[in-house]
Design a protein around this motif. Sequence first.
Motif, PDB file in Angstrom:
ATOM      1  N   ARG A 112       9.760  -4.060  27.972  1.00 17.87           N
ATOM      2  CA  ARG A 112       9.354  -2.917  27.128  1.00 17.87           C
ATOM      3  C   ARG A 112       7.884  -2.973  26.726  1.00 17.87           C
ATOM      4  O   ARG A 112       7.286  -1.964  26.400  1.00 17.87           O
ATOM      5  CB  ARG A 112      10.215  -2.882  25.857  1.00 17.87           C
ATOM      6  N   ALA A 113       7.303  -4.186  26.736  1.00 17.08           N
ATOM      7  CA  ALA A 113       5.936  -4.345  26.215  1.00 17.08           C
ATOM      8  C   ALA A 113       4.908  -3.697  27.131  1.00 17.08           C
ATOM      9  O   ALA A 113       5.067  -3.683  28.353  1.00 17.08           O
ATOM     10  CB  ALA A 113       5.632  -5.835  26.054  1.00 17.08           C
ATOM     11  N   ASP A 114       3.847  -3.160  26.525  1.00 17.19           N
ATOM     12  CA  ASP A 114       2.699  -2.689  27.304  1.00 17.19           C
ATOM     13  C   ASP A 114       1.692  -3.815  27.489  1.00 17.19           C
ATOM     14  O   ASP A 114       0.832  -3.753  28.365  1.00 17.19           O
ATOM     15  CB  ASP A 114       2.005  -1.535  26.561  1.00 17.19           C
ATOM     16  N   GLY A 115       1.769  -4.804  26.605  1.00 19.76           N
ATOM     17  CA  GLY A 115       0.814  -5.905  26.674  1.00 19.76           C
ATOM     18  C   GLY A 115       1.097  -6.877  25.544  1.00 19.76           C
ATOM     19  O   GLY A 115       2.184  -6.847  24.953  1.00 19.76           O
ATOM     20  N   TYR A 116       0.118  -7.733  25.236  1.00 15.82           N
ATOM     21  CA  TYR A 116       0.325  -8.689  24.146  1.00 15.82           C
ATOM     22  C   TYR A 116      -0.962  -8.884  23.351  1.00 15.82           C
ATOM     23  O   TYR A 116      -2.065  -8.616  23.833  1.00 15.82           O
ATOM     24  CB  TYR A 116       0.856 -10.027  24.669  1.00 15.82           C
ATOM     25  N   VAL A 117      -0.734  -9.353  22.106  1.00 16.26           N
ATOM     26  CA  VAL A 117      -1.840  -9.683  21.209  1.00 16.26           C
ATOM     27  C   VAL A 117      -1.817 -11.194  21.031  1.00 16.26           C
ATOM     28  O   VAL A 117      -0.751 -11.794  20.915  1.00 16.26           O
ATOM     29  CB  VAL A 117      -1.636  -8.977  19.843  1.00 16.26           C
ATOM     30  N   VAL A 118      -2.981 -11.809  21.028  1.00 14.60           N
ATOM     31  CA  VAL A 118      -3.076 -13.255  20.831  1.00 14.60           C
ATOM     32  C   VAL A 118      -3.472 -13.527  19.388  1.00 14.60           C
ATOM     33  O   VAL A 118      -4.449 -12.954  18.890  1.00 14.60           O
ATOM     34  CB  VAL A 118      -4.144 -13.862  21.773  1.00 14.60           C
ATOM     35  N   ILE A 119      -2.706 -14.371  18.702  1.00 11.59           N
ATOM     36  CA  ILE A 119      -3.157 -14.869  17.393  1.00 11.59           C
ATOM     37  C   ILE A 119      -3.760 -16.242  17.679  1.00 11.59           C
ATOM     38  O   ILE A 119      -3.054 -17.176  18.053  1.00 11.59           O
ATOM     39  CB  ILE A 119      -2.004 -14.981  16.372  1.00 11.59           C
ATOM     40  N   PRO A 120      -5.090 -16.365  17.552  1.00  8.21           N
ATOM     41  CA  PRO A 120      -5.745 -17.591  18.001  1.00  8.21           C
ATOM     42  C   PRO A 120      -5.320 -18.818  17.193  1.00  8.21           C
ATOM     43  O   PRO A 120      -4.799 -18.693  16.080  1.00  8.21           O
ATOM     44  CB  PRO A 120      -7.236 -17.298  17.811  1.00  8.21           C
ATOM     45  N   GLU A 121      -5.590 -19.961  17.765  1.00  7.59           N
ATOM     46  CA  GLU A 121      -5.115 -21.215  17.163  1.00  7.59           C
ATOM     47  C   GLU A 121      -5.569 -21.411  15.710  1.00  7.59           C
ATOM     48  O   GLU A 121      -4.762 -21.792  14.874  1.00  7.59           O
ATOM     49  CB  GLU A 121      -5.505 -22.397  18.068  1.00  7.59           C
ATOM     50  N   PRO A 122      -6.831 -21.119  15.353  1.00  2.95           N
ATOM     51  CA  PRO A 122      -7.228 -21.382  13.955  1.00  2.95           C
ATOM     52  C   PRO A 122      -6.633 -20.401  12.942  1.00  2.95           C
ATOM     53  O   PRO A 122      -6.603 -20.706  11.754  1.00  2.95           O
ATOM     54  CB  PRO A 122      -8.753 -21.230  13.975  1.00  2.95           C
ATOM     55  N   ALA A 123      -6.148 -19.222  13.399  1.00  4.86           N
ATOM     56  CA  ALA A 123      -5.739 -18.178  12.450  1.00  4.86           C
ATOM     57  C   ALA A 123      -4.356 -18.445  11.870  1.00  4.86           C
ATOM     58  O   ALA A 123      -3.507 -19.086  12.495  1.00  4.86           O
ATOM     59  CB  ALA A 123      -5.749 -16.825  13.146  1.00  4.86           C
ATOM     60  N   THR A 124      -4.136 -17.938  10.652  1.00  3.23           N
ATOM     61  CA  THR A 124      -2.805 -18.045  10.037  1.00  3.23           C
ATOM     62  C   THR A 124      -2.050 -16.727  10.165  1.00  3.23           C
ATOM     63  O   THR A 124      -0.958 -16.586   9.649  1.00  3.23           O
ATOM     64  CB  THR A 124      -2.915 -18.416   8.545  1.00  3.23           C
ATOM     65  N   GLY A 125      -2.653 -15.759  10.822  1.00  2.00           N
ATOM     66  CA  GLY A 125      -1.977 -14.482  11.029  1.00  2.00           C
ATOM     67  C   GLY A 125      -2.985 -13.375  11.217  1.00  2.00           C
ATOM     68  O   GLY A 125      -4.204 -13.614  11.238  1.00  2.00           O
ATOM     69  N   LEU A 126      -2.471 -12.169  11.405  1.00  2.00           N
ATOM     70  CA  LEU A 126      -3.320 -10.989  11.550  1.00  2.00           C
ATOM     71  C   LEU A 126      -2.793  -9.939  10.581  1.00  2.00           C
ATOM     72  O   LEU A 126      -1.587  -9.857  10.331  1.00  2.00           O
ATOM     73  CB  LEU A 126      -3.266 -10.454  12.982  1.00  2.00           C
ATOM     74  N   ASP A 127      -3.718  -9.140  10.008  1.00  2.00           N
ATOM     75  CA  ASP A 127      -3.330  -8.163   8.990  1.00  2.00           C
ATOM     76  C   ASP A 127      -3.078  -6.785   9.589  1.00  2.00           C
ATOM     77  O   ASP A 127      -3.776  -6.370  10.511  1.00  2.00           O
ATOM     78  CB  ASP A 127      -4.428  -8.043   7.933  1.00  2.00           C
ATOM     79  N   ALA A 128      -2.108  -6.080   8.994  1.00  4.66           N
ATOM     80  CA  ALA A 128      -1.839  -4.693   9.384  1.00  4.66           C
ATOM     81  C   ALA A 128      -3.125  -3.885   9.242  1.00  4.66           C
ATOM     82  O   ALA A 128      -3.905  -4.113   8.312  1.00  4.66           O
ATOM     83  CB  ALA A 128      -0.745  -4.107   8.494  1.00  4.66           C
ATOM     84  N   GLY A 129      -3.365  -2.978  10.165  1.00  2.00           N
ATOM     85  CA  GLY A 129      -4.549  -2.122  10.110  1.00  2.00           C
ATOM     86  C   GLY A 129      -5.752  -2.701  10.824  1.00  2.00           C
ATOM     87  O   GLY A 129      -6.715  -1.998  11.115  1.00  2.00           O
ATOM     88  N   MET A 130      -5.703  -4.023  11.102  1.00  2.00           N
ATOM     89  CA  MET A 130      -6.817  -4.670  11.827  1.00  2.00           C
ATOM     90  C   MET A 130      -6.932  -4.118  13.233  1.00  2.00           C
ATOM     91  O   MET A 130      -5.919  -3.802  13.854  1.00  2.00           O
ATOM     92  CB  MET A 130      -6.482  -6.159  12.008  1.00  2.00           C
ATOM     93  N   GLU A 131      -8.180  -4.045  13.747  1.00  2.00           N
ATOM     94  CA  GLU A 131      -8.326  -3.692  15.154  1.00  2.00           C
ATOM     95  C   GLU A 131      -8.154  -4.973  15.976  1.00  2.00           C
ATOM     96  O   GLU A 131      -8.791  -5.986  15.683  1.00  2.00           O
ATOM     97  CB  GLU A 131      -9.693  -3.067  15.415  1.00  2.00           C
TER      98      GLU A 131
END
Length: 406
Positions: A380-399
């Motif tokens: 079903r996926a069109d692609g994927y997003v990578v959350i890089p190793e140092p990050a603790t997450g990604l915020d809604a609304g972020m590009e």
Amino acid sequence: MSGREFFTARTVAEALAGFRPAHRTPVEDVPLDAALHRVPASEVVAPSLLPGFPRSTVDGYAVRAADTYGASEGLPSYLDLLGAVTMGAAPTVAVRAGGCVAMPTGGVLPDGADAVVMVEYTAETMPGTVEITRPVAPGGGMVRADEDVAAGAALVPAGRPLRAPDLGLLAAAGVTTVAVHARPRVAIVSTGDEVVPPDTVELRPGQVRDATASALAGLVADAGGEPVFAGIVSDEPGALKNRLSEVLPDADLVVVSAGSSVGARDETAGAVAAIGDVWCHGLAIKPGKPTLLADCGGIPLVGLPGNPLSALVVFGQLGVPLLWRLAGCESPPPPPTTRARLSRNLASATGRLDIVQVTVRDGVAEPLFGPSALLSVLVRADGYVVIPEPATGLDAGMEVEVVLYR
Ligand SMILES: Nc1nc2c(c(=O)[nH]1)N[C@H]1C(S)=C(S)[C@@H](COP(=O)(O)OP(=O)(O)OC[C@H]3O[C@@H](n4cnc5c(N)ncnc54)[C@H](O)[C@@H]3O)O[C@H]1N2
Ligand code: MOO
């Protein structure tokens, strides 16, 4: 489960930088029509200049640029028409001061000419005389004999997969075969007593058809490799070690799926340790933690998690770059990407690489959740997003950058 744990957890960045078996596939000569996406083993040097002769790039008149200086509609320059150049033939006439020669686009510039005036800025008002209404600078309306490819220049570099224009430039230079790395042969081994061939019509309770091998073969072919189905191996002690010994001599890379977790019947790590050096067992990636990397006498081996989704994600992150490197390419062509706004928060653990499947609609990336036991999430996926190793997450609304599936 006590006493059974992953013995070397590494990050994906460490694996990409540190797990680098020296093996490369042999070099073979292939004709141009079989060379697309293959990796040249060395740069291909031009045997001669291109285009090889000073060449007009417009329809018009070959001139000495100095004879056109100051020409305008109000005050044209008048030049003697000395003859015409024919396509595909050497000029039979030279340009002298005050003269010009009719030129087709792509024709050989006659001696004495240093520019070509476009026909739009000329008029043959009297037979044998050409009116020039706009000046042309030296070099205007033409290319030099070595302007496309100079003497001794590289036509294509080593290590970069050949693209369509590369094939065109090689052909233009008369190079009709190219020395490329052989496609890496990738032995694909599935493991598990419950796994049966895809053509099994009736499944007994608990049996599953081998989904991973077919999907991996697709990823291998996409990355320029040659998939070799090496069958399904049972969980019986010794079976995997025997199969690995059989497939290793003919493989450039071995991929084993399942059996690398911490369960009682998970045999992969033991079998691999018996025939090679385990570089890591356990990778800081989600999904895909039970990944194993080993060097089996110079041939890399990737042990993938059993869940097909996880297996494909890990192969994409590690197996694909490894495959390109085996074929002599250190920087594989990057996948297509798009920018999108994330629809919701995504959590991760610092030090771990997270690969989150998403759909993309109207510039919004919507994460697809679900256990990695569900292969349909990837479909079903069109692609994927990578959350890089140092990050603790990604915020809604972020590009975010979405890596797209093709
Ligand atoms: N106690 C723990 N259990 C599990 C952990 C853990 O950390 N602790 N990790 C989970 C994760 S994450 C994964 S991924 C799996 C990986 O386990 P294995 O690599 O040992 O693989 P299996 O247990 O043999 O298989 C898992 C699952 O995938 C199915 N499978 C396997 N091969 C195929 C195939 N070729 N085609 C289709 N499906 C396949 C298999 O039937 C199982 O359902 O472990 C978790 N457990
Ligand atoms: O890591 Mo498992 O490989 O999440 O499904």
